[in-house]
Motif scaffolding. Structure first.
Motif, PDB file in Angstrom:
ATOM      1  N   ASP A   1      -1.489  -6.432  12.280  1.00 58.96           N
ATOM      2  CA  ASP A   1      -2.759  -5.765  12.244  1.00 58.96           C
ATOM      3  C   ASP A   1      -2.364  -4.124  12.095  1.00 58.96           C
ATOM      4  OD1 ASP A   1      -5.869  -5.579  11.747  1.00 58.96           O
ATOM      5  OD2 ASP A   1      -5.651  -5.155  14.071  1.00 58.96           O
ATOM      6  N   ARG A   2      -1.759  -3.799  13.172  1.00 57.78           N
ATOM      7  CA  ARG A   2      -1.252  -2.386  13.425  1.00 57.78           C
ATOM      8  C   ARG A   2      -0.537  -1.979  12.045  1.00 57.78           C
ATOM      9  NH1 ARG A   2      -1.890  -0.050  18.237  1.00 57.78           N
ATOM     10  NH2 ARG A   2      -0.306   1.197  17.820  1.00 57.78           N
ATOM     11  N   ILE A   3       0.205  -2.735  11.444  1.00 60.33           N
ATOM     12  CA  ILE A   3       0.859  -2.242  10.070  1.00 60.33           C
ATOM     13  C   ILE A   3       0.055  -2.206   9.119  1.00 60.33           C
ATOM     14  CG2 ILE A   3       2.546  -3.138   8.462  1.00 60.33           C
ATOM     15  CD1 ILE A   3       3.879  -4.637  10.382  1.00 60.33           C
ATOM     16  N   ARG A   4      -1.040  -2.953   8.722  1.00 60.88           N
ATOM     17  CA  ARG A   4      -2.097  -2.706   7.859  1.00 60.88           C
ATOM     18  C   ARG A   4      -2.955  -1.511   7.971  1.00 60.88           C
ATOM     19  NH1 ARG A   4      -6.433  -7.563   7.330  1.00 60.88           N
ATOM     20  NH2 ARG A   4      -6.938  -6.713   9.328  1.00 60.88           N
ATOM     21  N   ARG A   5      -3.415  -1.522   9.260  1.00 61.09           N
ATOM     22  CA  ARG A   5      -4.345  -0.301   9.591  1.00 61.09           C
ATOM     23  C   ARG A   5      -3.509   1.010   9.447  1.00 61.09           C
ATOM     24  NH1 ARG A   5      -6.421  -0.376  14.874  1.00 61.09           N
ATOM     25  NH2 ARG A   5      -4.982  -2.414  15.641  1.00 61.09           N
ATOM     26  N   THR A   6      -2.205   1.081   9.781  1.00 65.12           N
ATOM     27  CA  THR A   6      -1.502   2.285   9.552  1.00 65.12           C
ATOM     28  C   THR A   6      -1.266   2.756   8.135  1.00 65.12           C
ATOM     29  OG1 THR A   6      -0.145   2.018  11.690  1.00 65.12           O
ATOM     30  CG2 THR A   6       0.651   3.485  10.094  1.00 65.12           C
TER      31      THR A   6
ATOM     32  N   GLU B   1       1.146  -7.213  -1.916  1.00 60.74           N
ATOM     33  CA  GLU B   1       1.726  -7.157  -0.260  1.00 60.74           C
ATOM     34  C   GLU B   1       0.773  -7.148   0.442  1.00 60.74           C
ATOM     35  OE1 GLU B   1       4.631  -6.337   2.611  1.00 60.74           O
ATOM     36  OE2 GLU B   1       4.848  -6.699   0.480  1.00 60.74           O
ATOM     37  N   MET B   2      -0.404  -6.312   0.397  1.00 58.72           N
ATOM     38  CA  MET B   2      -1.532  -6.302   1.282  1.00 58.72           C
ATOM     39  C   MET B   2      -2.117  -7.780   1.223  1.00 58.72           C
ATOM     40  SD  MET B   2      -2.047  -3.335   2.484  1.00 58.72           S
ATOM     41  CE  MET B   2      -0.260  -3.164   2.636  1.00 58.72           C
ATOM     42  N   ARG B   3      -2.061  -8.621   0.362  1.00 58.41           N
ATOM     43  CA  ARG B   3      -2.619 -10.020   0.454  1.00 58.41           C
ATOM     44  C   ARG B   3      -1.559 -10.589   1.502  1.00 58.41           C
ATOM     45  NH1 ARG B   3      -3.450 -11.226  -6.068  1.00 58.41           N
ATOM     46  NH2 ARG B   3      -5.453  -9.895  -6.434  1.00 58.41           N
ATOM     47  N   LYS B   4      -0.364 -10.413   1.186  1.00 61.73           N
ATOM     48  CA  LYS B   4       0.523 -11.145   2.050  1.00 61.73           C
ATOM     49  C   LYS B   4       0.337 -10.568   3.659  1.00 61.73           C
ATOM     50  CE  LYS B   4       5.030  -9.905   2.106  1.00 61.73           C
ATOM     51  NZ  LYS B   4       6.303  -9.922   1.643  1.00 61.73           N
ATOM     52  N   LEU B   5       0.205  -9.435   3.967  1.00 64.90           N
ATOM     53  CA  LEU B   5      -0.161  -8.886   5.002  1.00 64.90           C
ATOM     54  C   LEU B   5      -1.501  -9.282   5.568  1.00 64.90           C
ATOM     55  CD1 LEU B   5       1.294  -6.921   6.824  1.00 64.90           C
ATOM     56  CD2 LEU B   5       0.049  -4.954   5.793  1.00 64.90           C
ATOM     57  N   ASN B   6      -2.408  -9.459   4.885  1.00 67.28           N
ATOM     58  CA  ASN B   6      -3.721  -9.963   5.335  1.00 67.28           C
ATOM     59  C   ASN B   6      -3.643 -11.420   5.802  1.00 67.28           C
ATOM     60  OD1 ASN B   6      -4.933  -7.812   4.944  1.00 67.28           O
ATOM     61  ND2 ASN B   6      -5.827  -8.202   2.664  1.00 67.28           N
ATOM     62  N   ARG B   7      -2.569 -12.261   5.119  1.00 67.23           N
ATOM     63  CA  ARG B   7      -2.443 -13.478   5.588  1.00 67.23           C
ATOM     64  C   ARG B   7      -1.695 -13.532   7.133  1.00 67.23           C
ATOM     65  NH1 ARG B   7      -1.264 -14.379   0.020  1.00 67.23           N
ATOM     66  NH2 ARG B   7       1.003 -14.425   0.504  1.00 67.23           N
ATOM     67  N   ALA B   8      -1.002 -12.694   7.141  1.00 63.28           N
ATOM     68  CA  ALA B   8      -0.131 -12.441   8.317  1.00 63.28           C
ATOM     69  C   ALA B   8      -1.054 -12.167   9.460  1.00 63.28           C
ATOM     70  CB  ALA B   8       0.936 -11.719   8.464  1.00 63.28           C
ATOM     71  N   VAL B   9      -1.980 -10.877   9.137  1.00 64.55           N
ATOM     72  CA  VAL B   9      -2.837 -10.733  10.381  1.00 64.55           C
ATOM     73  C   VAL B   9      -3.804 -11.920  10.491  1.00 64.55           C
ATOM     74  CG1 VAL B   9      -4.850  -9.236  10.545  1.00 64.55           C
ATOM     75  CG2 VAL B   9      -2.827  -8.392   9.456  1.00 64.55           C
ATOM     76  N   HIS B  10      -4.235 -12.675   9.515  1.00 65.06           N
ATOM     77  CA  HIS B  10      -5.106 -13.758   9.934  1.00 65.06           C
ATOM     78  C   HIS B  10      -4.420 -14.626  10.906  1.00 65.06           C
ATOM     79  CE1 HIS B  10      -8.126 -17.074   9.317  1.00 65.06           C
ATOM     80  NE2 HIS B  10      -7.192 -17.804   9.052  1.00 65.06           N
ATOM     81  N   GLU B  11      -3.051 -15.080  10.755  1.00 64.43           N
ATOM     82  CA  GLU B  11      -2.332 -16.011  11.439  1.00 64.43           C
ATOM     83  C   GLU B  11      -2.207 -15.262  12.908  1.00 64.43           C
ATOM     84  OE1 GLU B  11       1.266 -16.798   9.393  1.00 64.43           O
ATOM     85  OE2 GLU B  11       0.189 -17.878   7.890  1.00 64.43           O
ATOM     86  N   GLU B  12      -2.051 -14.060  12.879  1.00 67.35           N
ATOM     87  CA  GLU B  12      -1.601 -13.130  14.147  1.00 67.35           C
ATOM     88  C   GLU B  12      -3.108 -13.375  14.982  1.00 67.35           C
ATOM     89  OE1 GLU B  12      -0.052  -8.922  15.336  1.00 67.35           O
ATOM     90  OE2 GLU B  12      -1.840  -9.099  13.787  1.00 67.35           O
ATOM     91  N   HIS B  13      -4.317 -13.144  14.422  1.00 68.52           N
ATOM     92  CA  HIS B  13      -5.610 -13.527  15.175  1.00 68.52           C
ATOM     93  C   HIS B  13      -5.719 -14.784  15.636  1.00 68.52           C
ATOM     94  CE1 HIS B  13      -7.082  -9.188  15.030  1.00 68.52           C
ATOM     95  NE2 HIS B  13      -6.825  -9.275  13.801  1.00 68.52           N
TER      96      HIS B  13
END
Length: 475
Positions: free
Chosen positions: A329-334, A458-470
């Motif tokens: 999540d910090r990666i995406r927001r950055t 890349e953002m779609r992949k990152l969004n999935r990772a953020v979802h799993e992280e939460h």
């Protein structure tokens, strides 16, 4: 014991704990200033040379610029690569490998700087001929570039340590090292050119003196310990023994930055040759005038690009650390904040270029009406779409910082090698000298579209990772 010893390291490094917006500003602003200072080294010379020597002196700095870009390519490749490697290792709580990266980068940079300096001095005149020096420009170019090459090791060291100081958690030190050198260069330039009448030689002596001071300041930061300096990495003679595998790893991570600058060098050579050829064919404009005018415009473009590069550099330690710590999540927001920040800064500069080009060009001298008129035209047309650059620069930095060197390398080559250079060769066949000017805005707009094709998946992949992280409570 291991758990207790690891905890303080995590608390000491703000990259994984402080708010992302605050971190981005704290790291980007010093990085922007450092990048602007690096640009100022060249542009200050151009301003004072234009006022004290004339447009032929400015043309000489334009001819020398590809060689200086090659040196910058090596510095940014080592600096960005070792910085990205160290940031990832710090995110993994592995300070020993981060220190190894610093020390190997330092010793490798000095050795490479000496080799490049020697090769440049030996083959100076053929290199300048290749880069577009005409008979009128050559004496000035030799005087200027020959002295600039003497400062190569110091120039490279200041670039590399500037990157690593940011990763060490002290972005202001990076800024201070460069700022001291730039201030000195600005003071010495007019003294050497107007008081001592040393011409382009004086500008070059001022530049290398400033580079030496910057290198010394940044080296002392990593040598002399104090309460907070350095925070995680320190120069240690025992760790300076070259480790080929480590050097190869951080060069691989930094290759996209090196490619960006190397391609810029190729582009500058193609542009210089084309400007001389088509400038001599155009009525009322000589090749020397076209070369000098475009040299001024490319320096202005460097200043505008410095905002995007600075934001990208400032974001890299944050992205790299949180990639190592798996805080998606910090990666995406950055990334998203960095794109917005860089685009706004470049857009503001673009407005000034489009609304008051005569004022900007007048800073570089107005002794020749043909030079001034063509430079104003160049500024408006050549930089018409440059506001797209922030998105591409930050996206390239993202892939580099998150350990995706292939994508970063492709995007590094995109604008200049795959788009701008072909356009610069094709369009003048139909539009003459104007075709060179049209090539840049077309390349800028096209590259932004292509970068989006990389970043959306890349953002779609990152969004999935953020979802799993939460979902699994890893935030």
């Amino acid at each position: 014991m291991n758990t207790q010893s690891a905890a303080p390291v995590q608390e000491e490094n703000p990259l994984g704990t402080l708010p992302v917006g605050r971190l981005l500003i704290n790291f980007s602003l010093p990085a922007i200033i450092s990048c602007l200072i690096n640009s100022i080294y060249n542009i200050v010379d151009q301003i004072f040379i234009g006022q004290g020597v004339g447009y032929l002196g400015n043309a000489a700095t334009t001819v020398a610029f590809p060689l200086m870009t090659i040196l910058l390519a090596f510095g940014t490749m080592i600096g960005a690569g070792s910085s990205a490697h160290a940031a990832i290792r710090l995110g993994e709580q592995n300070e020993h490998e981060a220190r190894q990266a610093l020390n190997n980068a330092f010793s490798f940079t000095i050795a490479l700087g000496l080799v490049l300096m020697a090769l440049g001095l030996i083959f100076l005149q053929p290199i300048l001929t290749l880069f577009g020096a005409t008979e009128n420009i050559m004496p000035y170019a030799i005087d200027y570039t020959g002295i600039i090459l003497l400062g190569t090791p110091f120039n490279l060291v200041s670039i590399v340590l500037s990157n690593l100081a940011r990763t060490d958690g002290h972005p202001r030190m990076s800024m201070y090292g460069m700022l001291i050198g730039a201030a000195l260069n600005t003071v010495l330039d007019p003294v050497y050119i107007f008081v001592f009448h040393w011409g382009v030689k004086g500008a070059a002596i001022a530049t290398i003196t400033s580079q030496i001071i910057s290198a010394v300041v940044l080296t002392l930061y990593f040598i002399r310990p104090s309460k907070n300096n350095p925070r995680h990495m320190r120069l240690d003679r025992k760790l300076m023994k070259p480790d080929a595998s480590l050097i190869l790893r951080f060069l691989t991570l930094g290759i996209s930055s090196g490619i960006t600058q190397s391609v810029a060098c190729i582009m500058q050579v193609v542009m210089n040759k084309s400007l001389v050829y088509y400038g001599d064919l155009a009525s009322g404009i000589s090749g020397d005038i076209a070369l000098s005018a475009m040299g001024v415009v490319t320096k202005i473009a460097m200043i505008m690009g410095a905002f995007g590069v600075g934001v990208g550099i400032g974001a890299q330690p944050i992205l790299g650390y949180n990639r190592g710590a798996r805080k998606f999540d910090r990666i995406r927001r950055t990334y998203l904040m960095a794109v917005i920040f860089a685009t706004i800064l470049i857009f503001v500069c673009w407005i000034f270029c489009q609304t008051m080009p005569e004022t900007i060009i007048g800073i570089f001298g107005d002794d020749n009406a043909s030079f001034s008129d063509f430079a104003v035209k160049c500024l408006r047309i050549y930089l018409f779409s440059i506001f797209c650059a922030g998105f591409q620069i930050v996206s390239t930095s993202y892939f580099q910082a998150t350990g995706q060197p292939l994508k970063a390398s492709i995007l590094s080559m995109l604008r200049q090698l795959l788009l701008l250079i072909p356009l610069m060769l094709i369009l003048p066949l139909f539009f003459g000298l104007n075709g060179i000017l049209y090539s840049a805005p077309i390349a800028d707009a096209s590259s932004a579209i292509i970068v989006a094709c990389f970043i959306v998946p890349e953002m779609r992949k990152l969004n999935r990772a953020v979802h799993e992280e939460h979902l699994y409570g890893k935030v």
